[in-house]
Design a protein around this motif. Sequence first.
Motif, PDB file in Angstrom:
ATOM      1  N   MET A   1       0.847  -1.193   0.000  1.00  0.00           N
ATOM      2  CA  MET A   1       0.000   0.000   0.000  1.00  0.00           C
ATOM      3  C   MET A   1       0.886   1.248   0.000  1.00  0.00           C
ATOM      4  N   SER A   2       0.658   2.134  -0.936  1.00  0.00           N
ATOM      5  CA  SER A   2       1.493   3.328  -0.949  1.00  0.00           C
ATOM      6  C   SER A   2       0.846   4.430  -0.111  1.00  0.00           C
ATOM      7  N   MET A   3       1.711   5.274   0.451  1.00  0.00           N
ATOM      8  CA  MET A   3       1.242   6.344   1.330  1.00  0.00           C
ATOM      9  C   MET A   3       1.362   7.691   0.633  1.00  0.00           C
ATOM     10  N   THR A   4       0.484   8.595   0.974  1.00  0.00           N
ATOM     11  CA  THR A   4       0.585   9.962   0.471  1.00  0.00           C
ATOM     12  C   THR A   4       1.467  10.755   1.431  1.00  0.00           C
ATOM     13  N   PRO A   5       1.953  11.936   0.989  1.00  0.00           N
ATOM     14  CA  PRO A   5       2.703  12.770   1.924  1.00  0.00           C
ATOM     15  C   PRO A   5       1.901  13.077   3.193  1.00  0.00           C
ATOM     16  N   MET A   6       0.591  13.286   3.059  1.00  0.00           N
ATOM     17  CA  MET A   6      -0.209  13.578   4.243  1.00  0.00           C
ATOM     18  C   MET A   6      -0.291  12.372   5.178  1.00  0.00           C
ATOM     19  N   ASP A   7      -0.262  11.144   4.617  1.00  0.00           N
ATOM     20  CA  ASP A   7      -0.221   9.936   5.448  1.00  0.00           C
ATOM     21  C   ASP A   7       1.071   9.903   6.257  1.00  0.00           C
ATOM     22  N   LEU A   8       2.177  10.264   5.605  1.00  0.00           N
ATOM     23  CA  LEU A   8       3.473  10.282   6.289  1.00  0.00           C
ATOM     24  C   LEU A   8       3.466  11.290   7.433  1.00  0.00           C
ATOM     25  N   VAL A   9       2.877  12.453   7.182  1.00  0.00           N
ATOM     26  CA  VAL A   9       2.785  13.486   8.219  1.00  0.00           C
ATOM     27  C   VAL A   9       1.917  13.000   9.376  1.00  0.00           C
TER      28      VAL A   9
END
Length: 126
Positions: free
Chosen positions: A1-9
Motif C-alpha cells: 500500500m502506498s502512502m501519500t505525503p499527508m499519510d506520512l505526516v
Amino acid sequence: MSMTPMDLVAEAKAQITEIDLATAQAALPGALVLDVREPAEFDAGRLPGAINIPRGLLEFKIGDHPQLAKKDADILIYCKTSGRAALSALNLKRIGYTNVRSIHGGFDAWNQAGLKVEKETTQFGE
C-alpha cells in the motif's frame, strides 16, 4: 500500500509531541527554536531567535550547530504549517533527540495569531 505525503505526516504526528501556540510561547525564553523551512521562507519572517536548518539538510547539519548538538536540548521545531516540522521531529527522535516538540500550525498559525515575528531588513526593504 502506498502512502501519500499527508499519510506520512499523520504517521509522524502520532509519534511526536505537538504543542499549541500558547505552550510554544511559554517555552520560548529557554527553548531553542528550529525553523526547517527553506532559507527564503526564513528570511521573509520567522519566530524570534529561530535557527534555520532546512528540512532536507537537517539530519546532516543539526550536530554541527553548537546549541543543537546536545541531544537533550529543549527544541521547538516549526515549518510553514507543521508537516515538515512533524517529519523533522520524528527523524530527530530517531537519531536520539529526546526533547523535541513541533509547533501545531507552524509559522502560518503563529503569524495569523499576531505573535512576534522577526524579518530580514535590508536598505532596500521596509
